[in-house]
Enzyme design. Structure first.
Site, PDB file in Angstrom:
ATOM      1  N   GLN A  97      44.801  28.551  34.031  1.00 42.70           N
ATOM      2  CA  GLN A  97      44.107  29.166  35.173  1.00 42.70           C
ATOM      3  C   GLN A  97      44.195  28.316  36.442  1.00 42.70           C
ATOM      4  OE1 GLN A  97      42.965  32.168  35.298  1.00 42.70           O
ATOM      5  NE2 GLN A  97      42.778  32.748  33.142  1.00 42.70           N
ATOM      6  N   HIS A 100      51.965  35.065  33.267  1.00 46.48           N
ATOM      7  CA  HIS A 100      51.296  36.302  33.709  1.00 46.48           C
ATOM      8  C   HIS A 100      50.020  36.049  34.498  1.00 46.48           C
ATOM      9  CE1 HIS A 100      47.968  37.030  30.630  1.00 46.48           C
ATOM     10  NE2 HIS A 100      48.641  36.088  30.006  1.00 46.48           N
ATOM     11  N   GLY A 118      50.730  30.879  26.983  1.00 46.36           N
ATOM     12  CA  GLY A 118      49.838  29.731  27.090  1.00 46.36           C
ATOM     13  C   GLY A 118      49.254  29.359  25.737  1.00 46.36           C
ATOM     14  N   THR A 119      48.958  30.356  24.935  1.00 44.84           N
ATOM     15  CA  THR A 119      48.374  30.107  23.608  1.00 44.84           C
ATOM     16  C   THR A 119      49.333  29.272  22.763  1.00 44.84           C
ATOM     17  OG1 THR A 119      47.183  32.203  23.747  1.00 44.84           O
ATOM     18  CG2 THR A 119      47.446  31.254  21.549  1.00 44.84           C
ATOM     19  N   SER A 172      50.942  29.694  31.778  1.00 38.92           N
ATOM     20  CA  SER A 172      51.325  31.044  31.362  1.00 38.92           C
ATOM     21  C   SER A 172      51.738  31.842  32.590  1.00 38.92           C
ATOM     22  CB  SER A 172      50.117  31.686  30.686  1.00 38.92           C
ATOM     23  OG  SER A 172      50.423  32.988  30.287  1.00 38.92           O
ATOM     24  N   CYS A 202      39.784  38.492  26.510  1.00 35.27           N
ATOM     25  CA  CYS A 202      39.914  38.492  25.052  1.00 35.27           C
ATOM     26  C   CYS A 202      38.630  38.934  24.374  1.00 35.27           C
ATOM     27  CB  CYS A 202      40.246  37.091  24.542  1.00 35.27           C
ATOM     28  SG  CYS A 202      41.522  36.309  25.468  1.00 35.27           S
TER      29      CYS A 202
HETATM   30  N1  PLP Z   1      44.094  29.328  28.380  1.00 35.70           N
HETATM   31  C1  PLP Z   1      43.344  29.901  29.331  1.00 35.70           C
HETATM   32  C2  PLP Z   1      42.418  29.051  30.131  1.00 35.70           C
HETATM   33  C3  PLP Z   1      43.459  31.268  29.571  1.00 35.70           C
HETATM   34  O1  PLP Z   1      42.708  31.833  30.525  1.00 35.70           O
HETATM   35  C4  PLP Z   1      44.347  32.038  28.799  1.00 35.70           C
HETATM   36  C5  PLP Z   1      44.455  33.495  28.996  1.00 35.70           C
HETATM   37  O2  PLP Z   1      43.523  34.147  29.403  1.00 35.70           O
HETATM   38  C6  PLP Z   1      45.124  31.383  27.832  1.00 35.70           C
HETATM   39  C7  PLP Z   1      44.970  30.031  27.644  1.00 35.70           C
HETATM   40  C8  PLP Z   1      46.098  32.135  26.982  1.00 35.70           C
HETATM   41  O3  PLP Z   1      47.267  32.424  27.703  1.00 35.70           O
HETATM   42  P1  PLP Z   1      48.288  33.516  27.135  1.00 35.70           P
HETATM   43  O4  PLP Z   1      47.689  34.850  27.440  1.00 35.70           O
HETATM   44  O5  PLP Z   1      49.559  33.303  27.884  1.00 35.70           O
HETATM   45  O6  PLP Z   1      48.445  33.253  25.693  1.00 35.70           O
END
Ligand code: PLP
Length: 410
Positions: A193, A215, A76-77, A213, A339
């Site tokens: 989410q 996971h 997702g990042t 994402s 995080c």
């Molecule tokens: N955006 C949101 C709202 C998230 O909750 C998260 C992960 O917790 C991410 C982005 C990042 O996703 P990824 O862990 O796949 O990089």
């Protein structure tokens, strides 16, 4: 079902989710025998290529879009970074600039986004781009009038999350997307989410980009996707081979993409069957905690929320100490986003919702999934009030701080 004392009660599904066994089964052949590179021309590799195509179709079905509108990424990042970097590569009217970040560009986002949006936006600020971080009300809601007023002629992108990772509060992204379309501004939503938790039909919206994402909905870690609406200009973050129709270089992570596709199929089944197990577990837990624990309140209670998230504030406790005690009882939850665990800094989301109070320091997030059982919820309902009561008994600030220090040092 009766639980054993040693069983883990995993109530941190917004941090990550367990892999669905059906996902593992589907991935295994691509970790073992079907190791061909999807870009190779021989028949052996066609299996890998077909599997990636199938995953794209399954994800498109979950999102309500066309398969070519999906770009697989590493997480997702990455999807968020790709969009934020892409939009500033273009001149305001869609002409490709020089590959440099456009100075004087402007982005509108919210103060409660995940760091995967906030950090790239903060980096752009340092590079001469302007960013407006919109505040939220006490329930985590954004004001559409304020949003509209923040859009300027030089605004290149509005990026607003669909569901907040800490509180579960939903932003009205369909309305926001329409507003942006009317103003001629691109709209991105971080839907990490939301996907798999609520029905999504991007085709019927004006959303240009959507990040997700695997996971977070029982797929593997390290794989995500970006929806790019047909006709929306997009410049790849990772340039390389022509994979993903030239939109994301790098040999495809076939097994994980297969897992993402299967997870999407399973999520769609859950949503279309109209199952409400997750929501009823969450609601039962919330009601019981509010009844049994004085001074407890739900963050974002008056806002629309995803059905799996409960963010509580408890008077007279500190979140790190509560996490430590809950961990001793094998209950996994978090203070805010995963995080930030271990950091002394309180949640920026809860601070944005309560700038003068101390809600951010005394909150706990519980997030549920279809793999939780009623017995686990019963145990959590029994243990959480006991843990809060125990913390409140530790009346001296030194005692409570010692527990907090022990947990942050871990
Ligand atoms: N955006 C949101 C709202 C998230 O909750 C998260 C992960 O917790 C991410 C982005 C990042 O996703 P990824 O862990 O796949 O990089």
């Amino acid at each position: 079902m009766v639980m054993t004392d040693s069983e883990i009660i995993y109530l941190d599904n917004n941090a990550t989710t367990p892999l669905d066994p059906a996902v593992i089964e589907e991935m295994l052949p691509f970790l073992r025998e079907c190791y061909g590179n999807p870009s190779s021309g021989y028949a052996f590799a066609a299996k890998a290529r077909e599997a990636v195509d199938l995953a794209r179709e399954r994800l498109a079905a979950l999102l309500g879009c066309e398969p070519p509108e999906i770009v697989f990424t590493s997480c997702g990042t990455e999807s968020n970074n790709a969009v934020i970097n892409s939009v500033l590569q273009f001149e305001p009217h869609g002409k490709f600039a020089t590959g440099r970040i456009r100075h004087g560009g402007h982005i509108v986002t919210s103060a409660v986004e995940h760091s995967a949006v906030l950090r790239p936006c903060q980096d752009l600020l340092k590079k001469g781009c302007d960013v407006t971080f919109l505040g939220v009300d006490q329930d985590g809601r954004v004001d559409l009038g304020e949003l509209e007023a923040a859009i300027r002629p030089e605004t290149a992108l509005v990026s607003m999350m669909w569901a907040n990772n800490e509180t579960g509060v939903l932003f009205p992204v369909e309305k926001i997307a329409e507003l942006c379309r009317d103003k001629g501004v691109l709209f991105h939503t971080d839907a990490v989410q939301a996907v798999g938790k609520i029905p999504i039909g991007v085709r019927d919206t004006a959303i240009n980009f959507l990040s997700l994402s695997a996971h977070k909905f029982h797929g593997p870690k390290g794989v995500g996707a970006l929806y790019v609406r047909r006709g929306t200009r997009f410049h790849p973050l990772i340039a390389g081979g022509g994979q993903e129709d030239g939109r994301r270089g790098g040999t495809e992570n076939v097994a994980s993409i297969v897992g993402l596709g299967k997870a999407a199929e399973r999520a769609l089944e859950y949503l279309t069957e109209g199952k409400t197990h997750i929501r009823s577990m969450r609601d039962r837990f919330e009601k019981a905690i509010l009844e049994r624990v004085s001074g407890a309140s739900v963050n974002g209670a008056r806002a629309a929320r995803v059905p799996n998230t409960s963010s509580f504030s408890f008077e007279g406790i500190e979140s790190p100490a509560a996490l430590l005690l809950l961990d001793r009882h094998r209950i996994c939850c978090s203070a805010g986003s995963a995080c930030r665990t271990g950091s002394q800094e309180a949640s920026h989301v809860l601070r944005a919702m309560d700038s003068i109070g101390d809600r951010a320091r005394r909150s706990l997030r519980f997030s549920f999934s279809r793999f939780n059982t009623d017995a686990q919820i019963d145990r959590a309902i029994e243990m959480v009030p006991k843990v809060i009561a125990k913390l409140r008994e530790m009346t001296t600030p030194t005692q409570a701080s010692a527990v907090s220090a022990a947990v942050t040092a871990q």
